[in-house]
Structures are given as structure tokens and as C-alpha cells.
Write an enzyme that holds these catalytic residues in place. Structure first.
Site, mmCIF file in Angstrom:
data_model
loop_
_atom_site.group_PDB
_atom_site.id
_atom_site.type_symbol
_atom_site.label_atom_id
_atom_site.label_comp_id
_atom_site.label_asym_id
_atom_site.label_seq_id
_atom_site.Cartn_x
_atom_site.Cartn_y
_atom_site.Cartn_z
ATOM 1 N N PHE A 84 0.816 -1.223 0.000
ATOM 2 C CA PHE A 84 0.000 0.000 0.000
ATOM 3 C C PHE A 84 0.842 1.262 0.000
ATOM 4 C CE2 PHE A 84 0.861 -0.116 4.585
ATOM 5 C CZ PHE A 84 1.054 1.228 4.863
ATOM 6 N N LYS B 68 -0.948 -7.073 -9.247
ATOM 7 C CA LYS B 68 -1.932 -7.250 -8.168
ATOM 8 C C LYS B 68 -1.570 -6.202 -7.122
ATOM 9 C CE LYS B 68 -2.905 -8.481 -4.517
ATOM 10 N NZ LYS B 68 -3.309 -7.467 -3.515
ATOM 11 N N GLU C 75 -4.905 -3.822 -2.070
ATOM 12 C CA GLU C 75 -6.347 -3.567 -2.112
ATOM 13 C C GLU C 75 -6.729 -2.343 -1.279
ATOM 14 O OE1 GLU C 75 -4.602 -5.931 -0.717
ATOM 15 O OE2 GLU C 75 -5.737 -7.160 0.702
ATOM 16 N N SER D 106 5.380 -6.879 3.433
ATOM 17 C CA SER D 106 5.923 -7.169 4.759
ATOM 18 C C SER D 106 6.724 -8.483 4.738
ATOM 19 C CB SER D 106 4.788 -7.256 5.772
ATOM 20 O OG SER D 106 3.888 -8.268 5.375
ATOM 21 N N CYS E 132 9.568 1.844 3.553
ATOM 22 C CA CYS E 132 10.467 0.756 3.946
ATOM 23 C C CYS E 132 11.882 1.271 4.128
ATOM 24 C CB CYS E 132 10.446 -0.345 2.907
ATOM 25 S SG CYS E 132 11.160 0.181 1.361
ATOM 26 N N GLU F 224 9.130 -3.961 13.225
ATOM 27 C CA GLU F 224 8.964 -2.835 12.300
ATOM 28 C C GLU F 224 7.692 -2.094 12.702
ATOM 29 O OE1 GLU F 224 7.714 -3.739 8.243
ATOM 30 O OE2 GLU F 224 8.923 -2.090 7.496
#
Ligand code: NAD
Length: 494
Positions: free
Chosen positions: A149, A173, A176, A226, A281, A379
């Protein structure tokens, strides 16, 4: 309610699974759209379309492919603002952050325009008597990209630009949680002249991902997300015979040595920790401050953090937007709320006075953090900067190398010799020397070490070309048939 559907063969295709996901505006906390979630049958149908498009796309000349990529670059450039608005509405990024993401993504498109020059193979004339040997690189076929995301425009560009320029057909993909950017980009690719089926967008969740990971017609999977899911994608994809590059989470340390310019270090740490609300990240999560300067550095951080203007991306003066979801905001808040009980010092608590509407959290600063505390070991992926005090450069280096992640790191110093030693010794894939967010330019490749990457090819740049192509070596000779004879010995070079 707006509905976001799949993109197949250059058209919007409404989902038939009967399952949808909710898309929120993180700045208001309200649902603003629903996104179709693909079923196994819908995944199979998109793979079939991508497979059908592959032979013609592969046969399309490289200069024609480059022409389409150039046009895509021009369209992206002309539509930066609209795409940035899309990111603000679904992800919550403020405009400076959204435009930065798009600019860094466009660099990957620009790199891909030059891929014909980088696809050249080698040629050895007269490798043996009358024998020439040469190498070529060929596309894989249908390849898939699964994205997170936090960079809904840039991370897809890391993947598809190289993939399709190398002659593959690509299925994206996207996350969402913020699926519209991929649809916006898909339409620009159509406008640029990309043929039907070369770039498809399939919205979905675990069901769609799981199907992509086992379908025999998917040749490779590029994943960013992740660490637990990256590991799962790598293991499942490779077990099913696919080439996989799976980039995972991070815990990025910035080591500040006593000779560093402390104002510069404080500015850099604050920018890199709280930019994009810490949902990068490559965000700096831990400052390792050598004891002698730790108090002074904390003071400088303390004066800067409260000045950060938190607000919706629609407010031009906002510097930091909301988090992606209510659940994620609450999870981030839990690290701050538990820190004192673990023995850390909460210097600035961002959960105080955080806005009620929307998924906002103010920036937090936590001192005296140590391994073994949750706020260090995990994290956080939110606007939280932690500080760990270390006795020396050696202890700072050891702390970084002992950490399970190895995505990015930075050292702040004026000593070139120490910086060079750090670059030599540190067990991390991307290193900044007085640079807090060392995301490589597009003609290098992006990737961490240890639990930050599963697979052996980094993303985009030259390694991206390797990943999306297979090598072939041709050995040829054109002898006079009259010299032909049976020879059962193993061929040796003469
Ligand atoms: P995520 O792992 O939850 O989701 C990533 C993708 O995996 C999404 O498309 C999602 O639909 C899919 N997915 C989620 N759960 C799944 C499951 N159980 N099975 C199969 N597929 C699943 O990650 P996120 O929350 O979207 O993104 C944030 C994470 O991504 C952070 O950990 C961050 O560090 C990481 N990230 C890493 C990099 C990098 O380059 N290393 C870059 C950006 C983000």
C-alpha cells in the site's frame, strides 16, 4: 459508492466474484470506494489473456516497445498532479510526498526506455575453429507483480517498466487498500499505445495472490510487502517452479558519530523518520547516537519534531498525513504506549492530541531504546523515531549487523575513512553516507539483505533486466559438409 474493478485487455472489467474490499480516505476515516476482489476463476481468465498477448508482444520490435515506453513517460509527466491526487485520496500522502513518489517512479520508466541497449548480448567470433558463440536474453512470458500500500505508483513502476520492455506480459496485483493509482497508470499505458493484454491489473487479496503463486503459466513473481508475506510468497512461488524476488520489511538505523554536524543529522533524521508518516520501507526508525553527543542530538530532535505540520494532503501546508488505516494507527500507537513499561523514555508522545477523525497520529520520539523491547525489535511503520545510545562506532555497527533486517542504513560523520569502513562492514543492502534515505537511482538496483529480501535478484535497474529475462547461448558453425565425420569424443575447442 465508487467501484474499482479490474483492468484486462485495456478495458475496465467488472468483477464477478461477489467479494469486494473497502477503500478508505485515511484523512477522513470514511469509506470512499469498494474494490473488486478476484476469484480463482478471474485470476485464471486474466492469466489466459496475458498468455495470449505474449507471442505478439515478444515479437514486437524493441524500438517500437521503447517508443511506447517513451510515450508513457510523457503521459505520466503530464499527469503528475492527477496521479498525486489519487495517492492523497487513498493513501493519505501530502502532495510533496506523492509527487516525490511519482518522480522516483518515472525514473524507472526512463531507465526502461534504454533497455534495448542493455539487452545486447555478447558475441565471440572464432571461439573455436570456424565456431562463433553468442549470447541472447529472452523474456520469460507472463510475469506477476504484487505490491504494497505504501507506494501505490512507484513500486508498480519498479516492476512493470522493466518487465514489459524486456518483452513479457505483466499482471499487477496492487494493494487492495489503495488500488486506484494502478488503474490510472493502466489507462496511461493504453493511451501510449500498449497493445491489449500486455499490462493487466487484477485486484484482490490472499485468494488472488495464492492463485498467482501456483498457476503454471506464471513464470515469475515480483513482490514487495511485509517480511512474513514476502517469505511466504518466496517459498510458495519457488516451490511451484517460479522465479521470485520478494522484498520485505525493514528496521533502518542511522548511526550518528560524534564528529557529525548535529543540526544536519537532526534535520535528516526527522525528515527520514516522519516523511510519509513513517510508512516507508526506507524510513529511519532508529537513531544510534554515540553517548558523547546523544543528549545534544536528542535536544535538537526535540525542537524539530513539534514543528511538523500534521494534516490532510488536501491542505497545502501539511507536511505529514494520516496512516493507512484505523487498525494500523492503533497498532503503531500501541508501540508508543508500551514503550515506557519496557524501560524506554517517551520524549514526545504522538498519541496525545491526535485528531479523532481520520487515521492521524502525531510524531513520537522515544529515547533509551534497546534490543528486546517491542518498539525496537519490530517494524513499526509509523511516525515514531527511536533513539538508542551506543558507546562507540563499533557498538553501533554491531547493533545494525545483529538486527534481523538489512534494508537501508545511514552513517552521519565527517570522517571519510570511518564512512568507508562502515560501507565495507555493514550487513545492509543500501547504505547512505550523510544520506538518510539511500534509495538507489534507477540505473542501480534496489534491494535489502537478510529478512528484507528473499531471492537473489534485486529490483529494477540492471538486476531487474536479469530477473525478467533468461539467458541463452548459441554456438554456431557453417562448415563445408565435405569435411563432416562422425566423432564420439566430447567436443573440445581447437
Ligand atoms: P503486506 O505484506 O500486508 O501486503 C503486500 C501485498 O501482499 C498486498 O498486495 C497484499 O494484498 C498481499 N497480501 C497481504 N497479505 C497476504 C497473505 N496473507 N497472502 C498473500 N498475499 C497477501 O504489506 P503492506 O502492509 O501493504 O506494506 C507495508 C510493508 O511493505 C512494510 O513491511 C514495508 O516495509 C514493506 N515494504 C517493503 C519495501 C521494500 O522495498 N523492501 C518497499 C515498500 C514496502
Amino acid at each position: 459508492m465508487q467501484r474499482i474493478s479490474h483492468w484486462v485487455n485495456n478495458k475496465v472489467v467488472v468483477g464477478t466474484s461477489g467479494r469486494t474490499g473497502k477503500v478508505f480516505n485515511p484523512a477522513t476515516g470514511e469509506q470512499q470506494a469498494e474494490v473488486d476482489l478476484a476469484s480463482v476463476a478471474e485470476v485464471d481468465a486474466v492469466i489466459a489473456k496475458s498468455k495470449a498477448a505474449f507471442p505478439e508482444w515478444r515479437a514486437t520490435g524493441m524500438s517500437r516497445r521503447a517508443e511506447i515506453m517513451f510515450r508513457t513517460r510523457e503521459l505520466l509527466d503530464a499527469n503528475r498532479k492527477e496521479l498525486a491526487t489519487c495517492l492523497t485520496l487513498e493513501h493519505g500522502k501530502v502532495p510533496s510526498d506523492a509527487l516525490g513518489e511519482i518522480a522516483r517512479g518515472i525514473e524507472n520508466i526512463e531507465f526502461a526506455c534504454g533497455i534495448p541497449a542493455l539487452m545486447k548480448g555478447g558475441y565471440s567470433e572464432q571461439a573455436s575453429g570456424g565456431v562463433d558463440v553468442y549470447s541472447i536474453r529472452q523474456p520469460l512470458g507472463v510475469v506477476a507483480g504484487i505490491t504494497p500500500f505504501n507506494f501505490p505508483a512507484m513500486v508498480p513502476m519498479w516492476m512493470f517498466a522493466n518487465a514489459i520492455m524486456c518483452g513479457n506480459t505483466f499482471i499487477l496485483k496492487p494493494s487492495e487498500k489503495d488500488p486506484s493509482a494502478s488503474m490510472f497508470i493502466a489507462d496511461l499505458l493504453r493511451q501510449a499505445g500498449l497493445p491489449d493484454g500486455v499490462f493487466n491489473v487484477l485486484h484482490g487479496d490472499k485468494e488472488a495472490v495464492d492463485r498467482l503463486l501456483v498457476h503454471p503459466d506464471i513464470q515469475s513473481v515480483s513482490f514487495v510487502g511485509s517480511t512474513p508475506i514476502a517469505k511466504y510468497v518466496y517459498e510458495t512461488g519457488t516451490k511451484n517452479g517460479k522465479r521470485v524476488q520478494a522484498l520485505g520489511g525493514a528496521k533502518n538505523h542511522m548511526l550518528v558519530l560524534p564528529d557529525a554536524d548535529l543540526d544536519m543529522a537532526a534535520d535528516a533524521a526527522v525528515s527520514a523518520a516522519y516523511g510519509s508518516a513513517g510508512e516507508r520501507c526506507m524510513a529511519i526508525s532508529v537513531v544510534l547516537a554515540v553517548d558523547t553527543i546523544a543528549d545534544a542530538l536528542i535536544e535538537k530532535l526535540k525542537t524539530r519534531v513539534p514543528n511538523i505540520k500534521v494534516g490532510p494532503g488536501t491542505d497545502p501546508s501539511a507536511e505529514m498525513g494520516p496512516l493507512i488505516s484505523r487498525e494500523h494507527r492503533d497498532k503503531v500507537a500501541s508501540y508508543i504506549n508500551n514503550a515506557a513499561g519496557e524501560g524506554a523514555t517517551v520524549v514526545i508522545n504522538g498519541t496525545d492530541k491526535a485528531k479523532d477523525a481520520g487515521f492521524f497520529l502525531n510524531p513520537s520520539l522515544i529515547d533509551n531504546v534497546k534490543p528486546g523491547m517491542k518498539c525496537y525489535d519490530e517494524e513499526i511503520f509509523g511516525p515514531v523515531l527511536t533513539v538508542m545510545r551506543v558507546k562507540s562506532y563499533a557498538e553501533g555497527l554491531k547493533t545494525i549487523n545483529d538486527n534481523e533486517f538489512g534494508n537501508g542504513t545511514a552513517i552521519f560523520t565527517r570522517d571519510g575513512g570511518v564512512a568507508r569502513q562502515f560501507q565495507y562492514d555493514v550487513q545492509v543492502g543500501m547504505v547512505g553516507i550523510n544520506v538518510p534515505i539511500p534509495v538507489p537511482v534507477s540505473y542501480y538496483s534496489f534491494g535489502g539483505w537478510k529478512a528484507s529480501l528473499f531471492g537473489d535478484q534485486h529490483m529494477y535497474g540492471p538486476e531487474g533486466i536479469n530477473f525478467f529475462t533468461r539467458g541463452k547461448v548459441v554456438t554456431s558453425r557453417w562448415p563445408d559438409p565435405r569435411t563432416s565425420a562422425v566423432d564420439l569424443g566430447f567436443p573440445t575447442n581447437r
